[in-house]
Scaffold this motif. Structure first.
Motif, PDB file in Angstrom:
ATOM      1  N   LEU A  23       0.829  -1.204   0.000  1.00  0.00           N
ATOM      2  CA  LEU A  23       0.000   0.000   0.000  1.00  0.00           C
ATOM      3  C   LEU A  23       0.863   1.253   0.000  1.00  0.00           C
ATOM      4  CD1 LEU A  23      -2.735  -1.102   2.555  1.00  0.00           C
ATOM      5  CD2 LEU A  23      -3.112  -0.566   0.143  1.00  0.00           C
ATOM      6  N   LEU A  24       1.893   1.266   0.811  1.00  0.00           N
ATOM      7  CA  LEU A  24       2.789   2.417   0.840  1.00  0.00           C
ATOM      8  C   LEU A  24       3.504   2.580  -0.500  1.00  0.00           C
ATOM      9  CD1 LEU A  24       4.157   1.875   4.449  1.00  0.00           C
ATOM     10  CD2 LEU A  24       2.887   3.884   3.671  1.00  0.00           C
ATOM     11  N   ALA A  25       3.894   1.471  -1.111  1.00  0.00           N
ATOM     12  CA  ALA A  25       4.541   1.539  -2.421  1.00  0.00           C
ATOM     13  C   ALA A  25       3.588   2.108  -3.476  1.00  0.00           C
ATOM     14  CB  ALA A  25       5.035   0.161  -2.837  1.00  0.00           C
ATOM     15  N   SER A  26       2.307   1.792  -3.354  1.00  0.00           N
ATOM     16  CA  SER A  26       1.331   2.248  -4.348  1.00  0.00           C
ATOM     17  C   SER A  26       1.146   3.751  -4.338  1.00  0.00           C
ATOM     18  CB  SER A  26      -0.018   1.558  -4.114  1.00  0.00           C
ATOM     19  OG  SER A  26      -0.675   2.072  -2.963  1.00  0.00           O
ATOM     20  N   VAL A  27       1.522   4.403  -3.225  1.00  0.00           N
ATOM     21  CA  VAL A  27       1.414   5.870  -3.157  1.00  0.00           C
ATOM     22  C   VAL A  27       2.790   6.528  -3.146  1.00  0.00           C
ATOM     23  CG1 VAL A  27      -0.856   5.836  -2.071  1.00  0.00           C
ATOM     24  CG2 VAL A  27       1.179   5.819  -0.616  1.00  0.00           C
ATOM     25  N   GLY A  28       3.819   5.752  -3.536  1.00  0.00           N
ATOM     26  CA  GLY A  28       5.116   6.361  -3.780  1.00  0.00           C
ATOM     27  C   GLY A  28       6.162   6.230  -2.703  1.00  0.00           C
ATOM     28  N   PHE A  29       5.943   5.358  -1.708  1.00  0.00           N
ATOM     29  CA  PHE A  29       6.914   5.219  -0.627  1.00  0.00           C
ATOM     30  C   PHE A  29       7.483   3.801  -0.610  1.00  0.00           C
ATOM     31  CE2 PHE A  29       4.128   8.659   0.633  1.00  0.00           C
ATOM     32  CZ  PHE A  29       5.042   9.645   0.982  1.00  0.00           C
ATOM     33  N   ALA A  30       8.784   3.696  -0.876  1.00  0.00           N
ATOM     34  CA  ALA A  30       9.470   2.403  -0.866  1.00  0.00           C
ATOM     35  C   ALA A  30       9.833   2.069   0.571  1.00  0.00           C
ATOM     36  CB  ALA A  30      10.714   2.452  -1.749  1.00  0.00           C
ATOM     37  N   ALA A  31       8.900   1.488   1.291  1.00  0.00           N
ATOM     38  CA  ALA A  31       9.047   1.257   2.722  1.00  0.00           C
ATOM     39  C   ALA A  31       9.387  -0.192   3.023  1.00  0.00           C
ATOM     40  CB  ALA A  31       7.763   1.645   3.457  1.00  0.00           C
ATOM     41  N   GLN A  32      10.001  -0.394   4.183  1.00  0.00           N
ATOM     42  CA  GLN A  32      10.222  -1.727   4.739  1.00  0.00           C
ATOM     43  C   GLN A  32       9.360  -1.829   5.991  1.00  0.00           C
ATOM     44  OE1 GLN A  32      11.981  -4.075   3.393  1.00  0.00           O
ATOM     45  NE2 GLN A  32      13.388  -3.058   1.981  1.00  0.00           N
ATOM     46  N   VAL A  33       8.481  -2.823   6.030  1.00  0.00           N
ATOM     47  CA  VAL A  33       7.527  -2.966   7.132  1.00  0.00           C
ATOM     48  C   VAL A  33       7.752  -4.298   7.836  1.00  0.00           C
ATOM     49  CG1 VAL A  33       5.094  -3.003   7.795  1.00  0.00           C
ATOM     50  CG2 VAL A  33       5.842  -1.575   5.873  1.00  0.00           C
ATOM     51  N   LEU A  34       7.795  -4.256   9.153  1.00  0.00           N
ATOM     52  CA  LEU A  34       7.910  -5.464   9.963  1.00  0.00           C
ATOM     53  C   LEU A  34       6.750  -5.525  10.948  1.00  0.00           C
ATOM     54  CD1 LEU A  34      11.694  -5.461  11.004  1.00  0.00           C
ATOM     55  CD2 LEU A  34      10.628  -6.897   9.259  1.00  0.00           C
ATOM     56  N   GLN A  35       6.157  -6.704  11.101  1.00  0.00           N
ATOM     57  CA  GLN A  35       5.175  -6.920  12.156  1.00  0.00           C
ATOM     58  C   GLN A  35       5.943  -7.257  13.422  1.00  0.00           C
ATOM     59  OE1 GLN A  35       1.953  -9.720  11.339  1.00  0.00           O
ATOM     60  NE2 GLN A  35       1.833 -10.258  13.512  1.00  0.00           N
ATOM     61  N   VAL A  36       5.994  -6.319  14.351  1.00  0.00           N
ATOM     62  CA  VAL A  36       6.822  -6.478  15.547  1.00  0.00           C
ATOM     63  C   VAL A  36       6.147  -7.369  16.585  1.00  0.00           C
ATOM     64  CG1 VAL A  36       8.004  -5.254  17.408  1.00  0.00           C
ATOM     65  CG2 VAL A  36       7.915  -4.232  15.132  1.00  0.00           C
ATOM     66  N   ASP A  37       4.836  -7.225  16.765  1.00  0.00           N
ATOM     67  CA  ASP A  37       4.094  -8.028  17.734  1.00  0.00           C
ATOM     68  C   ASP A  37       3.521  -9.272  17.068  1.00  0.00           C
ATOM     69  OD1 ASP A  37       4.551  -6.090  19.634  1.00  0.00           O
ATOM     70  OD2 ASP A  37       2.585  -5.137  19.386  1.00  0.00           O
ATOM     71  N   GLY A  38       3.436 -10.361  17.832  1.00  0.00           N
ATOM     72  CA  GLY A  38       2.813 -11.564  17.326  1.00  0.00           C
ATOM     73  C   GLY A  38       1.304 -11.502  17.430  1.00  0.00           C
ATOM     74  N   GLY A  39       0.622 -12.157  16.493  1.00  0.00           N
ATOM     75  CA  GLY A  39      -0.831 -12.209  16.518  1.00  0.00           C
ATOM     76  C   GLY A  39      -1.406 -11.991  15.133  1.00  0.00           C
ATOM     77  N   VAL A  40      -2.721 -11.917  15.069  1.00  0.00           N
ATOM     78  CA  VAL A  40      -3.419 -11.706  13.793  1.00  0.00           C
ATOM     79  C   VAL A  40      -3.478 -10.207  13.526  1.00  0.00           C
ATOM     80  CG1 VAL A  40      -5.545 -12.074  12.504  1.00  0.00           C
ATOM     81  CG2 VAL A  40      -4.764 -13.799  14.146  1.00  0.00           C
ATOM     82  N   LEU A  41      -2.731  -9.751  12.551  1.00  0.00           N
ATOM     83  CA  LEU A  41      -2.645  -8.321  12.259  1.00  0.00           C
ATOM     84  C   LEU A  41      -3.905  -7.839  11.547  1.00  0.00           C
ATOM     85  CD1 LEU A  41      -0.886  -5.729  12.221  1.00  0.00           C
ATOM     86  CD2 LEU A  41      -0.005  -6.491  10.003  1.00  0.00           C
ATOM     87  N   GLN A  42      -4.454  -6.730  12.027  1.00  0.00           N
ATOM     88  CA  GLN A  42      -5.587  -6.059  11.399  1.00  0.00           C
ATOM     89  C   GLN A  42      -5.312  -4.562  11.437  1.00  0.00           C
ATOM     90  OE1 GLN A  42      -8.151  -7.562   9.908  1.00  0.00           O
ATOM     91  NE2 GLN A  42      -7.551  -9.631  10.530  1.00  0.00           N
ATOM     92  N   GLY A  43      -5.400  -3.921  10.288  1.00  0.00           N
ATOM     93  CA  GLY A  43      -5.121  -2.498  10.258  1.00  0.00           C
ATOM     94  C   GLY A  43      -5.905  -1.786   9.173  1.00  0.00           C
ATOM     95  N   ARG A  44      -5.843  -0.460   9.222  1.00  0.00           N
ATOM     96  CA  ARG A  44      -6.529   0.371   8.239  1.00  0.00           C
ATOM     97  C   ARG A  44      -5.555   1.405   7.692  1.00  0.00           C
ATOM     98  NH1 ARG A  44     -12.113   3.909   9.168  1.00  0.00           N
ATOM     99  NH2 ARG A  44     -12.464   4.431   6.959  1.00  0.00           N
ATOM    100  N   PHE A  45      -5.608   1.611   6.394  1.00  0.00           N
ATOM    101  CA  PHE A  45      -4.745   2.542   5.679  1.00  0.00           C
ATOM    102  C   PHE A  45      -5.629   3.501   4.899  1.00  0.00           C
ATOM    103  CE2 PHE A  45      -2.777   3.765   1.687  1.00  0.00           C
ATOM    104  CZ  PHE A  45      -1.441   4.001   1.961  1.00  0.00           C
ATOM    105  N   GLN A  46      -5.506   4.791   5.178  1.00  0.00           N
ATOM    106  CA  GLN A  46      -6.223   5.810   4.421  1.00  0.00           C
ATOM    107  C   GLN A  46      -5.202   6.793   3.854  1.00  0.00           C
ATOM    108  OE1 GLN A  46      -8.969   6.763   7.840  1.00  0.00           O
ATOM    109  NE2 GLN A  46     -10.455   6.930   6.184  1.00  0.00           N
ATOM    110  N   PHE A  47      -5.380   7.165   2.607  1.00  0.00           N
ATOM    111  CA  PHE A  47      -4.445   8.100   1.971  1.00  0.00           C
ATOM    112  C   PHE A  47      -5.216   9.032   1.049  1.00  0.00           C
ATOM    113  CE2 PHE A  47      -1.379   9.450  -1.257  1.00  0.00           C
ATOM    114  CZ  PHE A  47      -0.308   9.864  -0.461  1.00  0.00           C
ATOM    115  N   LEU A  48      -4.927  10.319   1.215  1.00  0.00           N
ATOM    116  CA  LEU A  48      -5.573  11.356   0.426  1.00  0.00           C
ATOM    117  C   LEU A  48      -4.503  12.310  -0.065  1.00  0.00           C
ATOM    118  CD1 LEU A  48      -8.147  12.975  -0.482  1.00  0.00           C
ATOM    119  CD2 LEU A  48      -8.030  14.097   1.763  1.00  0.00           C
TER     120      LEU A  48
END
Length: 316
Positions: A23-48
């Motif tokens: 998602l970050l790459a789709s808006v122009g950011f070449a990011a490296q993302v790590l899930q630091v905590d264990g568990g079922v990840l759920q998140g929301r991304f909004q970009f304007l």
């Protein structure tokens, strides 16, 4: 991953570090993302975004770490929506109560962590225009702090007003005024800021970035700590300290999380680049360097909250 687009707004739900990275790459950011905590990840991304600025909102139920190169012409201002301290970290430092973070003029990279349950909003502004607006609208002290500080401390009403403004734009993109930079500066200036947090530079950040890139490329497979340090042209101690300071993890743990994420993605959907049809869990695990079935299954369950076979059954 579900998506919704309304009037220039991108609104996604994500359930893995890889999805957030995409998602970050789709808006122009070449990011490296790590899930630091264990568990079922759920998140929301909004970009304007429009021609003048961009607004990003991120919410995650688990801790995630995000690092990326900054765009030289932009400056970012990140706020924890509820204003509470310690909900997020920037460059290894906890955000203070009602702080605006990421404002240092000296940085060419961003590195932050969302802690479990964090909800943040980030506005990206044209640097030169933002500086000019501050110069003419009573922001001399802010500009002085921004030379050597990365967090400005807002009075609670000022923080609330700035958060409300940005969330209002996300809710209704048509509400963005003709001069949104001036609207931000009206709420972020010497009258609304009462102090700044000294910036603790972590000189080893580049080592951590290079380690993560090495892991993402697969070039770290089979290397021990001494070999990793040699590959990165640093000492073993520097590599360990850099990872601990920025991520709270050891270098081998960082690489293990990356490999688990690669397995997770291969099990969820077939990746042609992996040269593995995800029909057997053990085949995929071995492809990414996990030889012990029992240790792998336990590590996978700690990281993603389910056994790998359950992920395979849910494959899209």
């Amino acid at each position: 991953m579900s998506a919704r687009r309304l009037s220039g707004l991108i609104d996604h739900r994500f359930c893995s570090a890889s999805e957030l990275e995409s998602l970050l790459a789709s808006v122009g950011f070449a990011a490296q993302v790590l899930q630091v905590d264990g568990g079922v990840l759920q998140g929301r991304f909004q970009f304007l975004s429009n021609r003048r600025l961009a607004v990003l909102r991120l919410h995650s139920n688990l801790g995630v770490s995000i690092g990326c190169q900054r765009k030289a012409e932009m400056i970012c201002c990140g706020l924890v929506i509820d204003g509470k301290p310690d909900e997020a970290l920037v460059h290894g430092q906890s955000m203070a109560a009602h702080a605006a973070a990421g404002l240092s003029l000296a940085l060419d990279y961003s590195f932050f962590q969302l802690r479990s349950g964090a909800d943040v909003v980030i506005v990206l502004l044209p640097k030169q225009q933002f500086i000019e607006q501050l110069e003419v609208c009573g922001g001399e002290q802010c500009l002085d702090w921004m030379q050597s500080h990365n967090q400005l401390l807002l009075h609670q009403p000022g923080h609330h007003a700035l958060v409300k403004l940005l969330l209002g734009w996300l809710a209704d993109p048509a509400a963005i005024p003709a001069d949104p930079i001036a609207a931000v500066v009206q709420r972020l200036n010497d009258n609304s800021v009462h102090g700044a947090v000294p910036f603790r530079r972590i000189m080893r950040f580049q080592l951590v970035f290079d380690l993560i890139a090495l892991g993402a490329s697969g070039a770290a497979a089979g290397l021990d700590l001494d070999q990793l340090a040699d590959r990165l042209s640093c000492s073993r101690r520097s590599l360990i300290q850099g990872c601990k300071e920025l991520l709270g993890l050891g270098p081998k743990e960082v690489l293990r999380i990356q490999r688990l994420e690669q397995v997770h993605q291969a099990l969820r959907r077939h990746d042609p680049k992996a040269d593995v049809e995800p029909q057997k869990v053990n085949d995929v695990a071995e492809r990414f360097g996990f030889q012990s079935r029992g240790h792998f299954a336990a590590a996978y369950r700690r990281q993603f909250g389910q056994l790998p076979a359950a992920t395979l059954r849910q494959r899209a």
